[in-house]
Write a protein that holds these residues in place. Structure first.
Motif, PDB file in Angstrom:
ATOM      1  N   ARG A  73       2.462   1.808  -4.138  1.00  0.00           N
ATOM      2  CA  ARG A  73       1.497   2.078  -4.625  1.00  0.00           C
ATOM      3  C   ARG A  73       1.131   3.448  -4.434  1.00  0.00           C
ATOM      4  O   ARG A  73       0.925   4.101  -5.421  1.00  0.00           O
ATOM      5  CB  ARG A  73      -0.199   0.970  -4.732  1.00  0.00           C
ATOM      6  CG  ARG A  73      -1.076   1.744  -5.590  1.00  0.00           C
ATOM      7  CD  ARG A  73      -2.432   0.110  -4.772  1.00  0.00           C
ATOM      8  NE  ARG A  73      -3.253  -0.137  -3.983  1.00  0.00           N
ATOM      9  CZ  ARG A  73      -3.841  -0.491  -3.357  1.00  0.00           C
ATOM     10  NH1 ARG A  73      -4.709  -0.776  -4.946  1.00  0.00           N
ATOM     11  NH2 ARG A  73      -4.350  -0.824  -2.226  1.00  0.00           N
ATOM     12  N   GLN A  74       0.734   4.215  -3.052  1.00  0.00           N
ATOM     13  CA  GLN A  74       0.141   4.823  -3.138  1.00  0.00           C
ATOM     14  C   GLN A  74       1.442   6.352  -3.265  1.00  0.00           C
ATOM     15  O   GLN A  74       0.932   7.710  -3.989  1.00  0.00           O
ATOM     16  CB  GLN A  74      -0.337   5.634  -1.475  1.00  0.00           C
ATOM     17  CG  GLN A  74      -0.854   6.095  -1.231  1.00  0.00           C
ATOM     18  CD  GLN A  74      -1.355   7.110   0.280  1.00  0.00           C
ATOM     19  OE1 GLN A  74      -0.158   7.643   1.076  1.00  0.00           O
ATOM     20  NE2 GLN A  74      -2.342   6.879   0.688  1.00  0.00           N
ATOM     21  N   ILE A  80      -5.393  11.199  -4.787  1.00  0.00           N
ATOM     22  CA  ILE A  80      -5.308   9.541  -3.895  1.00  0.00           C
ATOM     23  C   ILE A  80      -6.826   9.162  -3.063  1.00  0.00           C
ATOM     24  O   ILE A  80      -7.319   8.116  -2.217  1.00  0.00           O
ATOM     25  CB  ILE A  80      -4.751   9.284  -2.849  1.00  0.00           C
ATOM     26  CG1 ILE A  80      -4.475  10.108  -1.822  1.00  0.00           C
ATOM     27  CG2 ILE A  80      -3.296   8.949  -3.504  1.00  0.00           C
ATOM     28  CD1 ILE A  80      -3.684   9.713  -0.901  1.00  0.00           C
ATOM     29  N   THR A  81      -7.283  10.561  -2.742  1.00  0.00           N
ATOM     30  CA  THR A  81      -9.227   9.716  -3.202  1.00  0.00           C
ATOM     31  C   THR A  81     -10.245  10.247  -4.131  1.00  0.00           C
ATOM     32  O   THR A  81     -11.781  10.249  -3.991  1.00  0.00           O
ATOM     33  CB  THR A  81      -9.713  10.961  -2.064  1.00  0.00           C
ATOM     34  OG1 THR A  81      -8.816  11.986  -1.918  1.00  0.00           O
ATOM     35  CG2 THR A  81      -9.067  10.946  -0.682  1.00  0.00           C
ATOM     36  N   VAL A 102      -9.761   7.207  -8.060  1.00  0.00           N
ATOM     37  CA  VAL A 102      -9.165   5.812  -7.789  1.00  0.00           C
ATOM     38  C   VAL A 102      -9.863   4.916  -8.836  1.00  0.00           C
ATOM     39  O   VAL A 102     -11.444   4.883  -9.179  1.00  0.00           O
ATOM     40  CB  VAL A 102      -8.806   5.734  -6.838  1.00  0.00           C
ATOM     41  CG1 VAL A 102      -7.533   6.900  -6.424  1.00  0.00           C
ATOM     42  CG2 VAL A 102      -9.660   5.927  -5.823  1.00  0.00           C
ATOM     43  N   ARG A 147      -0.612   3.409   5.556  1.00  0.00           N
ATOM     44  CA  ARG A 147      -1.089   4.050   3.761  1.00  0.00           C
ATOM     45  C   ARG A 147      -2.607   3.460   3.579  1.00  0.00           C
ATOM     46  O   ARG A 147      -2.215   2.205   3.385  1.00  0.00           O
ATOM     47  CB  ARG A 147       0.503   4.257   2.545  1.00  0.00           C
ATOM     48  CG  ARG A 147       1.482   4.754   2.926  1.00  0.00           C
ATOM     49  CD  ARG A 147       1.433   6.773   2.894  1.00  0.00           C
ATOM     50  NE  ARG A 147       2.505   7.450   3.434  1.00  0.00           N
ATOM     51  CZ  ARG A 147       2.857   7.183   1.755  1.00  0.00           C
ATOM     52  NH1 ARG A 147       2.419   6.866   0.587  1.00  0.00           N
ATOM     53  NH2 ARG A 147       4.327   7.353   2.008  1.00  0.00           N
ATOM     54  N   ASN A 170       0.747  -1.198   0.466  1.00  0.00           N
ATOM     55  CA  ASN A 170      -0.112   0.150   0.263  1.00  0.00           C
ATOM     56  C   ASN A 170       0.304   0.872   0.220  1.00  0.00           C
ATOM     57  O   ASN A 170       0.638   1.777  -0.572  1.00  0.00           O
ATOM     58  CB  ASN A 170      -1.211   0.024   1.165  1.00  0.00           C
ATOM     59  CG  ASN A 170      -1.887  -0.409   0.807  1.00  0.00           C
ATOM     60  OD1 ASN A 170      -2.750  -0.758   0.092  1.00  0.00           O
ATOM     61  ND2 ASN A 170      -2.873  -1.228   2.045  1.00  0.00           N
ATOM     62  N   PHE A 228       0.914   7.305  -7.093  1.00  0.00           N
ATOM     63  CA  PHE A 228       0.250   7.947  -7.450  1.00  0.00           C
ATOM     64  C   PHE A 228       0.418   9.248  -6.766  1.00  0.00           C
ATOM     65  O   PHE A 228       0.293   9.746  -8.019  1.00  0.00           O
ATOM     66  CB  PHE A 228      -1.146   7.505  -6.646  1.00  0.00           C
ATOM     67  CG  PHE A 228      -2.042   6.328  -7.118  1.00  0.00           C
ATOM     68  CD1 PHE A 228      -1.807   4.845  -7.079  1.00  0.00           C
ATOM     69  CD2 PHE A 228      -3.156   6.906  -7.833  1.00  0.00           C
ATOM     70  CE1 PHE A 228      -2.848   4.468  -7.339  1.00  0.00           C
ATOM     71  CE2 PHE A 228      -3.997   5.924  -8.521  1.00  0.00           C
ATOM     72  CZ  PHE A 228      -3.732   4.181  -8.160  1.00  0.00           C
ATOM     73  N   TYR A 263      -9.834   4.594   1.046  1.00  0.00           N
ATOM     74  CA  TYR A 263      -8.770   5.606   0.636  1.00  0.00           C
ATOM     75  C   TYR A 263      -8.858   6.357   2.270  1.00  0.00           C
ATOM     76  O   TYR A 263      -8.553   6.938   2.622  1.00  0.00           O
ATOM     77  CB  TYR A 263      -8.736   6.246  -0.414  1.00  0.00           C
ATOM     78  CG  TYR A 263      -9.963   6.616  -0.765  1.00  0.00           C
ATOM     79  CD1 TYR A 263     -11.233   7.336  -0.629  1.00  0.00           C
ATOM     80  CD2 TYR A 263     -10.553   5.965  -1.744  1.00  0.00           C
ATOM     81  CE1 TYR A 263     -12.513   8.515  -0.722  1.00  0.00           C
ATOM     82  CE2 TYR A 263     -12.003   6.638  -2.496  1.00  0.00           C
ATOM     83  CZ  TYR A 263     -12.521   7.370  -1.853  1.00  0.00           C
ATOM     84  OH  TYR A 263     -13.826   8.234  -2.562  1.00  0.00           O
ATOM     85  N   THR A 315      -5.550   2.171  -2.232  1.00  0.00           N
ATOM     86  CA  THR A 315      -5.473   3.722  -3.275  1.00  0.00           C
ATOM     87  C   THR A 315      -6.821   2.948  -4.161  1.00  0.00           C
ATOM     88  O   THR A 315      -6.947   2.143  -5.324  1.00  0.00           O
ATOM     89  CB  THR A 315      -5.040   3.955  -3.934  1.00  0.00           C
ATOM     90  OG1 THR A 315      -4.096   4.374  -2.667  1.00  0.00           O
ATOM     91  CG2 THR A 315      -5.144   5.066  -4.470  1.00  0.00           C
TER      92      THR A 315
END
Ligand code: 3EB
Length: 352
Positions: free
Chosen positions: A170-171, A181-182, A185, A230, A167, A174, A221, A233
């Protein structure tokens, strides 16, 4: 016995084909009708040991044993539109004017721990960086649906559960690409395999998907920190408008869904109750999609399902619960670990 599952949508369709039983790891003879030329955008093969269908479309091999039926399933995404293909390092892709299928496989052993980042975290970040670079280059900016598979997802190393390491990577990718990220996605899933590399395959598009959240669940998220440094996402589902005015279709991708209400796991240790709660969550996501996209009219019975079962011994109980709600629905049962160690089952779906 259903041997082939189809989800027909224009201009995107998926079929799940059984791979005939063969000697482990050898190509079947005669070769099955897995046509990865022509209209195939891409393919994922789910099996305990590697199999590679012939053809030029990108493919992912996912180390998840098939629990009921043939030795392997091949999930093949198709479109009738003209296609072009390409390769960018470890990423292979094939695309129509509207939709791109991509596949990337990375070996964690190629990454060394550095600056507090674990090999898996770096592999995840590298995979998503490669994806975002490709999407920018090909003018397909929006991720629609992403399938993530990693070995030993609940294992701990460097003081952190491996899913949580994933995670972070991945975040970070982004954020580094300037993506929110919100918002916007993709729908996604993240499952644990019985070995092998980090495998990510995805569909991307020229137009943004319409994200769908589940009113019964906290958006992933926005999960609190107790689930990792984190947040994951992904959206609970995404509706993707494809095709021209004449034959427009709204394809619904429902993310991996589990027995989570609010942000908590419910029914720890009770696989039947987890399955029922998961189906209630999927029904809620479908209701929400139908409110957001008036006239879409998605129904539980119209979806194509993949069910990830942590313990093969739970298959009969899970199947009995699903058959009660979805008699006769096309369903693939795979053995995989779910991203919280207290979750015993996860279900994903697509409808078109
Ligand atoms: C959950 O709801 C269960 O990390 O991409 C489901 C779908 C889950 C996608 C992901 C994780 C992911 O939190 C796990």
């Amino acid at each position: 016995n259903v041997v082939e599952h189809h989800l027909a949508a224009v201009p995107l369709s998926v079929a799940c084909l059984p791979w005939p039983d063969t000697e482990q790891g050898t190509a079947p003879n005669p070769a099955p009708v897995l046509d990865l030329q022509g209209s195939a955008l891409g393919c994922a093969v789910f099996a305990a040991s590697p199999l590679a269908p012939p053809g030029e479309a990108p493919q992912s091999f996912v180390s998840t044993p098939v629990l009921d039926g043939p030795q392997a399933w091949a999930e093949i995404w198709r479109t009738a539109e003209p296609l072009r293909s390409g390769r960018q390092g470890p990423l292979t892709w094939r695309a129509s004017a509207d939709v791109l299928f991509g596949a990337i496989t990375l070996n964690e052993a190629d990454f060394v721990p550095r600056d507090g980042a674990t090999p898996l975290q770096q592999a995840a970040e590298a995979a998503y960086q490669a994806i975002f670079a490709l999407l920018a280059a090909e003018g397909m900016p929006y991720l629609l649906r992403v399938w993530n598979y990693l070995d030993d997802i609940n294992g701990e190393s460097f003081g952190l559960e491996r899913y949580r390491q994933f995670n972070i990577g991945r975040q970070d990718a982004f954020l580094a690409s300037g993506r929110p990220i919100t918002q916007n996605v993709p729908a996604a899933c993240a499952l644990g395999t019985i070995g092998g590399d980090l495998v990510v395959f995805f569909l991307a598009g020229r137009a943004a998907p319409i994200p769908v959240e589940n009113p019964r669940q906290v958006s992933a998220y926005h999960y609190p920190r107790e689930y990792g440094p984190r947040s994951p996402t992904f959206s609970r589902a995404a509706v993707v408008r494809l095709g021209g005015d004449g034959e427009r279709r709204d394809v619904l991708f429902i993310s991996g869904t589990a027995s989570i209400v609010g942000h908590r796991t419910l029914h720890v240790g009770d696989v039947a109750a987890q399955t029922r709660e998961t189906l209630a969550n999927i029904a809620a996501v479908i209701d929400q999609a139908n409110q957001i996209v008036p006239g879409a009219g998605y129904r539980l019975a119209d979806c194509l399902y993949k069910v990830y079962v942590r313990h093969p011994a739970d298959l009969a109980v899970i199947r009995a619960e699903i058959d009660r709600v979805l008699p006769g629905a096309p369903i693939l049962y795979l053995q995989a670990d779910v991203c919280r160690s207290d979750l015993l089952v996860e279900i994903e779906a697509s409808a078109g």
